[in-house]
Write a protein that holds these residues in place. Sequence first.
Motif, PDB file in Angstrom:
ATOM      1  N   ALA A  16       0.823  -1.213   0.000  1.00  0.00           N
ATOM      2  CA  ALA A  16       0.000   0.000   0.000  1.00  0.00           C
ATOM      3  C   ALA A  16       0.857   1.262   0.000  1.00  0.00           C
ATOM      4  CB  ALA A  16      -0.932  -0.004   1.212  1.00  0.00           C
ATOM      5  N   PHE A  17       1.920   1.287   0.812  1.00  0.00           N
ATOM      6  CA  PHE A  17       2.789   2.473   0.868  1.00  0.00           C
ATOM      7  C   PHE A  17       3.519   2.689  -0.462  1.00  0.00           C
ATOM      8  CE2 PHE A  17       2.585   2.171   5.595  1.00  0.00           C
ATOM      9  CZ  PHE A  17       2.222   3.491   5.835  1.00  0.00           C
ATOM     10  N   ILE A  18       4.088   1.627  -1.003  1.00  0.00           N
ATOM     11  CA  ILE A  18       4.835   1.762  -2.256  1.00  0.00           C
ATOM     12  C   ILE A  18       3.909   2.141  -3.407  1.00  0.00           C
ATOM     13  CG2 ILE A  18       6.222   0.542  -3.979  1.00  0.00           C
ATOM     14  CD1 ILE A  18       7.403  -1.132  -1.722  1.00  0.00           C
ATOM     15  N   SER A  19       2.779   1.468  -3.505  1.00  0.00           N
ATOM     16  CA  SER A  19       1.857   1.756  -4.601  1.00  0.00           C
ATOM     17  C   SER A  19       1.261   3.155  -4.481  1.00  0.00           C
ATOM     18  CB  SER A  19       0.733   0.717  -4.633  1.00  0.00           C
ATOM     19  OG  SER A  19      -0.051   0.775  -3.461  1.00  0.00           O
ATOM     20  N   THR A  20       1.023   3.616  -3.261  1.00  0.00           N
ATOM     21  CA  THR A  20       0.503   4.975  -3.076  1.00  0.00           C
ATOM     22  C   THR A  20       1.535   6.008  -3.506  1.00  0.00           C
ATOM     23  OG1 THR A  20      -0.898   4.259  -1.231  1.00  0.00           O
ATOM     24  CG2 THR A  20      -0.446   6.609  -1.417  1.00  0.00           C
ATOM     25  N   ALA A  21       2.799   5.774  -3.172  1.00  0.00           N
ATOM     26  CA  ALA A  21       3.860   6.686  -3.605  1.00  0.00           C
ATOM     27  C   ALA A  21       3.945   6.721  -5.129  1.00  0.00           C
ATOM     28  CB  ALA A  21       5.196   6.254  -3.009  1.00  0.00           C
ATOM     29  N   VAL A  95       2.157  -3.798  -8.572  1.00  0.00           N
ATOM     30  CA  VAL A  95       1.621  -3.365  -9.865  1.00  0.00           C
ATOM     31  C   VAL A  95       0.097  -3.364  -9.834  1.00  0.00           C
ATOM     32  CG1 VAL A  95       1.382  -3.986 -12.299  1.00  0.00           C
ATOM     33  CG2 VAL A  95       3.620  -4.093 -11.204  1.00  0.00           C
ATOM     34  N   ALA A  96      -0.490  -4.435  -9.306  1.00  0.00           N
ATOM     35  CA  ALA A  96      -1.948  -4.524  -9.216  1.00  0.00           C
ATOM     36  C   ALA A  96      -2.506  -3.389  -8.359  1.00  0.00           C
ATOM     37  CB  ALA A  96      -2.350  -5.874  -8.637  1.00  0.00           C
ATOM     38  N   ALA A  97      -1.846  -3.111  -7.236  1.00  0.00           N
ATOM     39  CA  ALA A  97      -2.321  -2.057  -6.343  1.00  0.00           C
ATOM     40  C   ALA A  97      -2.229  -0.681  -7.001  1.00  0.00           C
ATOM     41  CB  ALA A  97      -1.510  -2.075  -5.045  1.00  0.00           C
TER      42      ALA A  97
END
Length: 223
Positions: A16-21, A95-97
Motif C-alpha cells: 500500500a505504501f509503495i503503490s501509493t507513492a 503493480v496490481a495495487a
Amino acid sequence: MTNINLFPLFLSLKVAFISTALSFLIGLPLAYYLSLNRSRFSDFLDTFTNFPVVLPPTVLGYYLLVLLGRQSFIGKFLEKNFNIMIVFTPAGAIVAAVIVSLPYMIKSSKTALLSINEDYINAARLLGRGELNIFLTIMIPISYRGIISGVTMSFVRALGDFGTTLMVAGSIPDKTLTMPIAIYNALQSGDKAMANLLVLIMTSISVIVLYIVNRLEKKMKRG
C-alpha cells in the motif's frame, strides 16, 4: 488463542505504501495534464485511466497477466534482461495495487486542480512565472486538500484490493499473501476466528488512516 501470522499485514502495508507513492508520482502529473487540456487525446486518456474503476477485478487482473506474464513480450524482456518476474511475486501485488488505486489519485487531484480560480494562474503568468513554478507554488498549495484526499483513497484502495492482486500475485504464503486474500483463505478453511481477527485489523487500520487525515486537514485549515 488464535495464532496470527503477521506477514500478510506487513506485506499489505508495504504494498500500500509503495503503490501509493507510485500513484502520487504518476497520478499528480496526469491530473495536471488532464486539468489543462481539452483535446480528444486527453478525453481518451481520462477515460482510459478510469477503466480500473469500472472493470471487474478479475478482468483487470487477466489483462495484467496477459500484458506482464512470462510469455508476454514485456514479461520475457524483463526476465531475460533484468531477471525480473512480475506475476506471482510481491512486485505483481504492487503493480496490481497501483493500477486499481491510480484512478482515485487522478480523479481527486484533477477535480481539485480544476476548482482553482484561473485568475490566480493568469496573474502569475503575467508576472513572468513559468508553468512548473505556477504548478508547484500556486496550484498545489491551493488544491492540497484534494490531493491529500486522493492519496488517502489510493492508500486505502491499495490496502484492500483483493481480486486483481489475487489474479496477478496469487496467494503464496509468506511471499504474496496479502491481508484481504488471507481473510478469504481463512473463511474458505472455516477459521472464522482468524477471519474475524484479520477483518478487525484491516478495519482498524482504515479507520485510523482516515481519522489521521481528517485531523491533518482540520489543522491545515486552522493554519
